[in-house]
Design a protein around this motif. Sequence first.
Motif, PDB file in Angstrom:
ATOM      1  N   LEU A 164       0.673  -1.209   0.072  1.00  0.00           N
ATOM      2  CA  LEU A 164       0.069   0.086   0.084  1.00  0.00           C
ATOM      3  C   LEU A 164       0.863   1.127  -0.048  1.00  0.00           C
ATOM      4  N   GLU A 165       0.631   2.127  -0.834  1.00  0.00           N
ATOM      5  CA  GLU A 165       1.224   3.497  -0.911  1.00  0.00           C
ATOM      6  C   GLU A 165       0.545   4.701  -0.669  1.00  0.00           C
ATOM      7  N   VAL A 166       1.205   5.736   0.049  1.00  0.00           N
ATOM      8  CA  VAL A 166       0.191   6.863   0.059  1.00  0.00           C
ATOM      9  C   VAL A 166       1.098   7.870   0.733  1.00  0.00           C
ATOM     10  N   THR A 167       0.548   9.069   0.623  1.00  0.00           N
ATOM     11  CA  THR A 167       1.633  10.362   1.082  1.00  0.00           C
ATOM     12  C   THR A 167       1.145  10.994   2.447  1.00  0.00           C
ATOM     13  N   GLY A 168      -0.473  10.847   2.657  1.00  0.00           N
ATOM     14  CA  GLY A 168      -1.073  11.002   3.853  1.00  0.00           C
ATOM     15  C   GLY A 168      -2.380  10.913   3.815  1.00  0.00           C
ATOM     16  N   THR A 169      -2.981   9.936   4.814  1.00  0.00           N
ATOM     17  CA  THR A 169      -4.238   9.719   5.090  1.00  0.00           C
ATOM     18  C   THR A 169      -4.669   8.915   6.021  1.00  0.00           C
ATOM     19  N   SER A 188      -6.702   8.792   0.154  1.00  0.00           N
ATOM     20  CA  SER A 188      -6.794   7.777  -1.004  1.00  0.00           C
ATOM     21  C   SER A 188      -5.292   7.277  -0.822  1.00  0.00           C
ATOM     22  N   VAL A 189      -5.646   5.872  -1.309  1.00  0.00           N
ATOM     23  CA  VAL A 189      -4.276   5.111  -1.360  1.00  0.00           C
ATOM     24  C   VAL A 189      -4.383   4.238  -2.564  1.00  0.00           C
ATOM     25  N   THR A 190      -3.268   3.894  -2.730  1.00  0.00           N
ATOM     26  CA  THR A 190      -2.967   2.729  -3.768  1.00  0.00           C
ATOM     27  C   THR A 190      -2.292   1.500  -3.047  1.00  0.00           C
ATOM     28  N   VAL A 191      -3.184   0.420  -3.616  1.00  0.00           N
ATOM     29  CA  VAL A 191      -2.602  -0.810  -3.245  1.00  0.00           C
ATOM     30  C   VAL A 191      -2.415  -1.848  -4.510  1.00  0.00           C
ATOM     31  N   THR A 192      -1.156  -2.413  -4.178  1.00  0.00           N
ATOM     32  CA  THR A 192      -0.883  -3.327  -5.434  1.00  0.00           C
ATOM     33  C   THR A 192      -0.701  -4.777  -4.770  1.00  0.00           C
ATOM     34  N   THR A 193      -1.369  -5.639  -5.102  1.00  0.00           N
ATOM     35  CA  THR A 193      -1.634  -6.913  -4.793  1.00  0.00           C
ATOM     36  C   THR A 193      -0.579  -7.801  -5.089  1.00  0.00           C
ATOM     37  N   THR A 194      -0.612  -9.061  -4.464  1.00  0.00           N
ATOM     38  CA  THR A 194       0.419 -10.050  -5.123  1.00  0.00           C
ATOM     39  C   THR A 194       0.446 -10.510  -6.378  1.00  0.00           C
ATOM     40  N   ALA A 195      -1.170 -10.355  -6.936  1.00  0.00           N
ATOM     41  CA  ALA A 195      -1.206 -10.680  -8.457  1.00  0.00           C
ATOM     42  C   ALA A 195      -0.868  -9.455  -9.416  1.00  0.00           C
ATOM     43  N   LEU A 196      -0.115  -8.556  -8.656  1.00  0.00           N
ATOM     44  CA  LEU A 196       0.270  -7.401  -9.427  1.00  0.00           C
ATOM     45  C   LEU A 196      -1.018  -6.530 -10.015  1.00  0.00           C
ATOM     46  N   GLU A 197      -2.137  -6.641  -9.378  1.00  0.00           N
ATOM     47  CA  GLU A 197      -3.186  -5.794  -9.586  1.00  0.00           C
ATOM     48  C   GLU A 197      -3.090  -4.490  -8.889  1.00  0.00           C
ATOM     49  N   ALA A 198      -3.316  -3.241  -9.453  1.00  0.00           N
ATOM     50  CA  ALA A 198      -3.372  -2.010  -8.785  1.00  0.00           C
ATOM     51  C   ALA A 198      -4.755  -1.455  -8.538  1.00  0.00           C
ATOM     52  N   LEU A 201      -7.962   3.456  -4.070  1.00  0.00           N
ATOM     53  CA  LEU A 201      -8.916   3.523  -3.044  1.00  0.00           C
ATOM     54  C   LEU A 201      -9.217   4.785  -2.508  1.00  0.00           C
ATOM     55  N   LYS A 202     -10.303   5.259  -2.303  1.00  0.00           N
ATOM     56  CA  LYS A 202     -10.986   6.479  -1.601  1.00  0.00           C
ATOM     57  C   LYS A 202     -11.671   6.344  -0.404  1.00  0.00           C
ATOM     58  N   VAL A 203     -12.306   7.328   0.234  1.00  0.00           N
ATOM     59  CA  VAL A 203     -13.025   7.269   1.381  1.00  0.00           C
ATOM     60  C   VAL A 203     -14.096   6.539   1.291  1.00  0.00           C
ATOM     61  N   ASN A 204     -14.116   5.415   2.224  1.00  0.00           N
ATOM     62  CA  ASN A 204     -15.243   4.485   2.368  1.00  0.00           C
ATOM     63  C   ASN A 204     -14.993   3.531   1.413  1.00  0.00           C
ATOM     64  N   ASN A 205     -13.804   3.148   0.792  1.00  0.00           N
ATOM     65  CA  ASN A 205     -13.393   2.033   0.022  1.00  0.00           C
ATOM     66  C   ASN A 205     -12.961   1.009   0.829  1.00  0.00           C
ATOM     67  N   VAL A 206     -13.394  -0.126   0.475  1.00  0.00           N
ATOM     68  CA  VAL A 206     -12.630  -1.385   1.122  1.00  0.00           C
ATOM     69  C   VAL A 206     -12.392  -2.203   0.238  1.00  0.00           C
ATOM     70  N   LEU A 207     -10.992  -2.910   0.272  1.00  0.00           N
ATOM     71  CA  LEU A 207     -10.513  -3.773  -0.564  1.00  0.00           C
ATOM     72  C   LEU A 207     -10.190  -5.181   0.205  1.00  0.00           C
ATOM     73  N   LYS A 208     -10.727  -6.214  -0.160  1.00  0.00           N
ATOM     74  CA  LYS A 208     -10.624  -7.340   0.368  1.00  0.00           C
ATOM     75  C   LYS A 208      -9.805  -8.646  -0.787  1.00  0.00           C
ATOM     76  N   ILE A 209      -8.954  -8.966  -0.103  1.00  0.00           N
ATOM     77  CA  ILE A 209      -7.733  -9.782  -0.805  1.00  0.00           C
ATOM     78  C   ILE A 209      -7.921 -11.366  -0.169  1.00  0.00           C
ATOM     79  N   THR A 210      -8.130 -12.247  -1.269  1.00  0.00           N
ATOM     80  CA  THR A 210      -8.141 -13.620  -0.722  1.00  0.00           C
ATOM     81  C   THR A 210      -7.165 -14.414  -1.780  1.00  0.00           C
TER      82      THR A 210
END
Length: 305
Positions: A164-169, A188-198, A201-210
């Motif tokens: 996960l990468e962000v400058t401030g949040t 907001s943040v940017t998440v890069t998963t193990t599958a190399l998918e980017a 995400l913004k306010v009230n976004n949820v990312l679930k990784i399985t």
Amino acid sequence: MKEAHFKTLLKKYQEGKATASDKEHIRFFENQLKKKNANQIFTNDQHKEELKSSIIGVINRKISKPSFYWSKIAAILVLLLGVHLYRQYVSHSNTLYNEVTSGPEVKYYILPDSTQVWLNKSSKLQFANHFNETRDVILEGEAFFMVKKDQNHPFKVRFEGNELEVTGTQFTVNSKKTKQEVAIKEGSVTVTTTALEAYDLKVNNVLKITGQSSVKSIEEFPRSGYWSQGALLFNNMPMHQVLEIVSKRFGQTIRIENIDKGQLGLRISAKFTEDISVFDLLNSLTHITPFTYELNIERQELIIK
């Protein structure tokens, strides 16, 4: 990271027994060594590539069943430091990174850049000794982050092979072996998963990784993300007792300087929400009774004056 621990991780990787967390530690160690030492070893890029090719060739001839990643790591370590310099580096620095664990209770911690972290129970956070240069952390478990804004130095959280990468949040990361989740409270943040998918995400976004699959959804940020012990309520309580509670709640040692007994005996009635930070709480108290405070991040100590 001590030398013996690092050797154990490399051996596990070579034998195919390394977990995602083990691999993250190896990559983290590799990146920190490259950033800290590359300019001291190589004369130029051509020199680096020539040495790398030479050493990988030797390793591949010596190992009957070579592992590409093991060869890469070994070559980088030798290239960057050499055997003598590597041992000298480990002995002088003792550890490459710091480790914070929460144990059976939620732990509040302030990172060297003033980023605030709430570690949920049985969680662990690791960060480099020269943290302000890289702002990279490794998380095992669950944490809520209130990141200090710095456009020039992105803040990165590595968890189970994801980044996960962000400058401030403000956000939470729940990192388990089989399932991970990121929830955004602010910014907001940017998440890069193990599958190399980017994913952005913004306010009230949820990312679930399985595993290799990920699902992005829109949900209200969970208040349980703070894992706090409820609101703070002070009912006609002396100032010195208020400070004792603040110290326990946020895990900060409080040292009092140049405040007379009369001010410490001043009674305070106030209520603060469960998600308030230690800085906002102290700033509010200064409107009730005048005082100033300083933070010693290295000691996790608040000095009240």
